[in-house]
Scaffold this active site. Sequence first.
Site, PDB file in Angstrom:
ATOM      1  N   CYS A  41       0.831  -1.207   0.000  1.00 13.90           N
ATOM      2  CA  CYS A  41       0.000   0.000   0.000  1.00 13.90           C
ATOM      3  C   CYS A  41       0.871   1.265   0.000  1.00 13.90           C
ATOM      4  O   CYS A  41       1.511   1.550  -0.987  1.00 13.90           O
ATOM      5  CB  CYS A  41      -0.991  -0.042   1.153  1.00 13.90           C
ATOM      6  N   HIS A  80      -3.705  -5.335   1.090  1.00 10.45           N
ATOM      7  CA  HIS A  80      -2.975  -5.627   2.337  1.00 10.45           C
ATOM      8  C   HIS A  80      -2.982  -7.116   2.680  1.00 10.45           C
ATOM      9  O   HIS A  80      -3.828  -7.558   3.469  1.00 10.45           O
ATOM     10  CB  HIS A  80      -3.629  -4.876   3.499  1.00 10.45           C
ATOM     11  N   GLU A 106      -1.067  -8.534   4.685  1.00 11.67           N
ATOM     12  CA  GLU A 106      -0.751  -8.657   6.117  1.00 11.67           C
ATOM     13  C   GLU A 106      -2.002  -8.438   6.977  1.00 11.67           C
ATOM     14  O   GLU A 106      -1.955  -8.607   8.200  1.00 11.67           O
ATOM     15  CB  GLU A 106       0.372  -7.678   6.492  1.00 11.67           C
TER      16      GLU A 106
HETATM   17  N1  LIG Z   1      -3.363   1.982   3.663  1.00 10.20           N
HETATM   18  C1  LIG Z   1      -2.477   2.719   3.101  1.00 10.20           C
HETATM   19  O1  LIG Z   1      -1.295   2.408   3.129  1.00 10.20           O
HETATM   20  C2  LIG Z   1      -2.941   4.003   2.490  1.00 10.20           C
HETATM   21  C3  LIG Z   1      -1.961   4.576   1.503  1.00 10.20           C
HETATM   22  C4  LIG Z   1      -2.192   6.039   1.234  1.00 10.20           C
HETATM   23  N2  LIG Z   1      -2.153   6.796   2.440  1.00 10.20           N
HETATM   24  C5  LIG Z   1      -3.483   6.205   0.481  1.00 10.20           C
HETATM   25  O2  LIG Z   1      -4.473   6.597   1.059  1.00 10.20           O
HETATM   26  O3  LIG Z   1      -3.517   5.963  -0.688  1.00 10.20           O
END
Ligand SMILES: NC(=O)CC[C@H](N)C(=O)O
Length: 443
Positions: A102, A229, A231
């Site tokens: 992410c 994600h 994880e």
């Molecule tokens: N969950 C995250 O890592 C979010 C990534 C980033 N802050 C976004 O909103 O795109």
Amino acid sequence: MPKALILTGFGINCEEEFAAAYRLAGAQATIVHLNQVLHGQVSIHDFDILNFPGGFSFGDDLGSGVVLANKLRYRQTSADGRTLLDDIRQFVADGKFVLGICNGFQVLVKLGLLPNLGGDVTPEVTLTHNASGRYEDRWVTLRVNPASRTPFLKGIDKLEVPVRHGEGRLVVPDAATRAAIEASGLNCLSYVDANGDGTSEYPFNPNGADLNCAGLTDPTGQVFGLMPHPEAFLAAYNHPDWARRRRVNPAASEEGEGLRIFRNIVEHIAQRRLPHPPAPPFLDAEHPVGRGSQTDSGSATPTSIVDDVFTTTSAKWQVLKEYGRDMRKQPTPAEEVLWEALRGQKLAVKFRRQHSIDSYIVDFVTIPNKLIVEVDGEVDGEVHAEISQAEYDAGRTHTLRELGYEVLRFGNDEVLNDLDKVLTTIEEHLTQTNQTKRLRANS
Ligand SMILES: NC(=O)CC[C@H](N)C(=O)O
């Protein structure tokens, strides 16, 4: 045990889940503030996998991942102008792994480590605001590109995982870049619809990504990043539909599908130990560091190799020492058996194990007798370098012979099933060399 370094700080917020994933997968996980790495208190080179977790680094200012990527590229970590990006490039060249999830994926893309088609770490694609114009927090289904060769995704076909991001839409700027990414299978993960087909349709594709792409690797497959994600899906109970699924299939695994990615890479690193790993690409002579040959010049020629325990240069030793240390810690069963027989001068000569000689780590060597003993293991049927193991070993043996060493090779089976014969052969060679030496001394 494979070692994972997980960076945190500055608004990263998924480091604990990341560490939990590695621990469940059997690795040692260390969470470290980015500043500890930037200030030289922790070296990424002491680890096998470098990890960039999700979150909101630097508050997503200037675009998600941008500030952190710039810190890696421009923040000098030593007086000679080295940056963390220099270290990461060396880390990858050493055959190690980088994973970004992410926000971590956004960092790797903004930095240019993904997809890195050109090999010079220049941004080639970008990740920007979701087509929906909203932050998306939902479960998606991914399909693994069968053309992808990254060990992270080995054996995985489909995967359900949650996404939670505002800027996850991959944009590939032109047809040539798109074609190059597809040709090498770097678009390793795509969003699929209910039929399992790649889709640009919302909400299956939550952000409108080009190529329906949820994740990328670099051409080596060692650098991998994805928007969803894994994880966050370590236990079956993380899935929103877990209760119904359990009723339908009470015997189903209690593990979450996301854990497979971590198991994959941890197992890959644990098993990857080649009997003889390829000579790593060395630092150039400008950065000689650490202990090494007494005639250290940073650039070895066969003549600089002295009859001493220092059988390589400091620059090469710096790169090889970790391999050597790991290999001593995790001997193959055959190596262990042979070491037990050779150690403690049982053959009246001192053997060293996993010792660096020029660009190579040899299994066993008695330096005064200039005899190297190698144990050839299975290489799980894979070709690990551009050349095959056999060709590689031939070149390696040639170089070691040029340096004046005799090289004896035994198979795993020979050592495990007929140790006596192996030891007799070694003894015969030792007697021969000693006789030759005596003859020379007397003549
Ligand atoms: N969950 C995250 O890592 C979010 C990534 C980033 N802050 C976004 O909103 O795109």
